[in-house]
Design a protein around this motif. Sequence first.
Motif, PDB file in Angstrom:
ATOM      1  N   ILE A 143       3.306   5.254  -4.548  1.00 31.99           N
ATOM      2  CA  ILE A 143       2.156   6.073  -4.929  1.00 31.99           C
ATOM      3  C   ILE A 143       1.558   6.721  -3.542  1.00 31.99           C
ATOM      4  O   ILE A 143       1.905   6.132  -2.510  1.00 31.99           O
ATOM      5  CB  ILE A 143       1.027   5.527  -5.803  1.00 31.99           C
ATOM      6  N   ALA A 144       0.550   7.500  -3.525  1.00 31.99           N
ATOM      7  CA  ALA A 144       0.316   8.252  -2.058  1.00 31.99           C
ATOM      8  C   ALA A 144      -0.443   7.200  -1.254  1.00 31.99           C
ATOM      9  O   ALA A 144       0.028   7.276  -0.092  1.00 31.99           O
ATOM     10  CB  ALA A 144      -0.881   9.104  -2.559  1.00 31.99           C
ATOM     11  N   SER A 145      -1.118   5.985  -1.659  1.00 28.99           N
ATOM     12  CA  SER A 145      -1.482   5.219  -0.934  1.00 28.99           C
ATOM     13  C   SER A 145      -0.526   4.308  -0.073  1.00 28.99           C
ATOM     14  O   SER A 145      -0.721   3.737   0.959  1.00 28.99           O
ATOM     15  CB  SER A 145      -2.726   4.243  -1.431  1.00 28.99           C
ATOM     16  N   CYS A 146       0.552   4.054  -0.657  1.00 29.96           N
ATOM     17  CA  CYS A 146       1.688   3.185  -0.310  1.00 29.96           C
ATOM     18  C   CYS A 146       2.587   3.881   0.458  1.00 29.96           C
ATOM     19  O   CYS A 146       3.281   3.159   1.223  1.00 29.96           O
ATOM     20  CB  CYS A 146       2.452   2.398  -1.580  1.00 29.96           C
ATOM     21  N   ALA A 147       2.749   5.271   0.352  1.00 32.31           N
ATOM     22  CA  ALA A 147       3.907   5.955   1.056  1.00 32.31           C
ATOM     23  C   ALA A 147       3.916   5.832   2.655  1.00 32.31           C
ATOM     24  O   ALA A 147       5.008   5.806   3.103  1.00 32.31           O
ATOM     25  CB  ALA A 147       3.695   7.413   0.583  1.00 32.31           C
ATOM     26  N   PRO A 148       2.742   5.806   3.213  1.00 31.30           N
ATOM     27  CA  PRO A 148       2.770   5.581   4.769  1.00 31.30           C
ATOM     28  C   PRO A 148       3.580   4.159   5.073  1.00 31.30           C
ATOM     29  O   PRO A 148       3.806   4.115   6.133  1.00 31.30           O
ATOM     30  CB  PRO A 148       1.216   5.826   5.067  1.00 31.30           C
ATOM     31  N   TYR A 149       3.580   3.248   4.293  1.00 30.11           N
ATOM     32  CA  TYR A 149       3.900   1.980   4.558  1.00 30.11           C
ATOM     33  C   TYR A 149       5.415   1.729   4.203  1.00 30.11           C
ATOM     34  O   TYR A 149       5.883   0.944   4.925  1.00 30.11           O
ATOM     35  CB  TYR A 149       3.199   0.756   3.909  1.00 30.11           C
ATOM     36  N   HIS A 150       5.908   2.222   3.285  1.00 31.73           N
ATOM     37  CA  HIS A 150       7.151   2.171   2.772  1.00 31.73           C
ATOM     38  C   HIS A 150       7.763   3.354   1.589  1.00 31.73           C
ATOM     39  O   HIS A 150       6.873   3.730   1.000  1.00 31.73           O
ATOM     40  CB  HIS A 150       7.576   0.761   2.209  1.00 31.73           C
ATOM     41  N   HIS A 151       8.867   3.451   1.785  1.00 33.65           N
ATOM     42  CA  HIS A 151       9.446   4.448   0.838  1.00 33.65           C
ATOM     43  C   HIS A 151       9.630   4.254  -0.609  1.00 33.65           C
ATOM     44  O   HIS A 151      10.149   4.875  -1.510  1.00 33.65           O
ATOM     45  CB  HIS A 151      10.756   5.247   1.508  1.00 33.65           C
ATOM     46  N   ARG A 152       9.309   2.816  -0.819  1.00 37.26           N
ATOM     47  CA  ARG A 152       9.494   2.254  -2.315  1.00 37.26           C
ATOM     48  C   ARG A 152       8.416   1.232  -2.463  1.00 37.26           C
ATOM     49  O   ARG A 152       7.810   0.829  -1.323  1.00 37.26           O
ATOM     50  CB  ARG A 152      10.897   1.525  -2.390  1.00 37.26           C
ATOM     51  N   MET A 153       8.136   1.055  -3.611  1.00 41.01           N
ATOM     52  CA  MET A 153       7.142  -0.253  -4.041  1.00 41.01           C
ATOM     53  C   MET A 153       7.627  -0.605  -5.361  1.00 41.01           C
ATOM     54  O   MET A 153       8.302   0.053  -6.247  1.00 41.01           O
ATOM     55  CB  MET A 153       5.873   0.638  -4.234  1.00 41.01           C
ATOM     56  N   PRO A 154       6.837  -1.756  -5.657  1.00 44.80           N
ATOM     57  CA  PRO A 154       7.184  -2.536  -7.063  1.00 44.80           C
ATOM     58  C   PRO A 154       6.788  -1.610  -7.884  1.00 44.80           C
ATOM     59  O   PRO A 154       5.788  -0.941  -8.033  1.00 44.80           O
ATOM     60  CB  PRO A 154       6.458  -3.640  -6.826  1.00 44.80           C
ATOM     61  N   LEU A 155       7.713  -1.608  -9.179  1.00 46.09           N
ATOM     62  CA  LEU A 155       7.288  -0.935 -10.300  1.00 46.09           C
ATOM     63  C   LEU A 155       6.271  -1.895 -11.005  1.00 46.09           C
ATOM     64  O   LEU A 155       6.627  -3.154 -11.331  1.00 46.09           O
ATOM     65  CB  LEU A 155       8.436  -0.671 -11.412  1.00 46.09           C
ATOM     66  N   LEU A 156       5.060  -1.436 -11.231  1.00 48.21           N
ATOM     67  CA  LEU A 156       3.854  -2.245 -11.852  1.00 48.21           C
ATOM     68  C   LEU A 156       3.857  -1.700 -13.276  1.00 48.21           C
ATOM     69  O   LEU A 156       3.749  -0.509 -13.722  1.00 48.21           O
ATOM     70  CB  LEU A 156       2.673  -1.913 -11.098  1.00 48.21           C
TER      71      LEU A 156
END
Length: 189
Positions: A143-156
């Motif tokens: 999501i937008a808030s996570c994108a600056p930190y990593h190109h993937r995130m957990p599926l919640l």
Amino acid sequence: MCGRLNVISDPLCDWVSGQLGIKFHSETNRDLRPTQQVATIALDGAALKQIDASWGIKPAWAKRLLINAQAETVRQKRTFAQAFAQHRVLVPCSGWFEWQQAGAVKHKYLFQGRDEQPLLMAGILYPQLDGRHALVTLTTKPIASCAPYHHRMPLLVAPQAVDFWFHSQPHELDALLNSPEISLLIQAC
């Protein structure tokens, strides 16, 4: 991507037990790593139950432990398709960690639900011949808030989508396999 979880048993265990109507127990582990035991929620017949699993699988062809699978391709990849069809789980956690390189220094960040609301990460189980289980978590586009930190995130998976997650056919879950609509709190550690 998402190689460390934050599990704080209080209030996580009470929240999961109340939300899902089961007795859930997990020990606090503020730095849960691959190969360690993870408490998951699985569908057993018509009821939800806790299954503890070792985080990661090592297929014969793999050079390293696989801890994540991309949600967008989980139905098509031979390594994950059967587990996704038959053994979907949720991984209750208090949050997860990411690191961001800034020059020679790595900065650690904790991602958690707003107001420290527990999170339900999507995963798939691999039952072993000895009765134990192995786990792979699913990732998606950030999501937008996570994108600056990593190109993937957990599926919640949102609490209101738990029944849909467990009782749907794999092809019906496409809408859930995209970036979740969730508000996260991000803290430097």
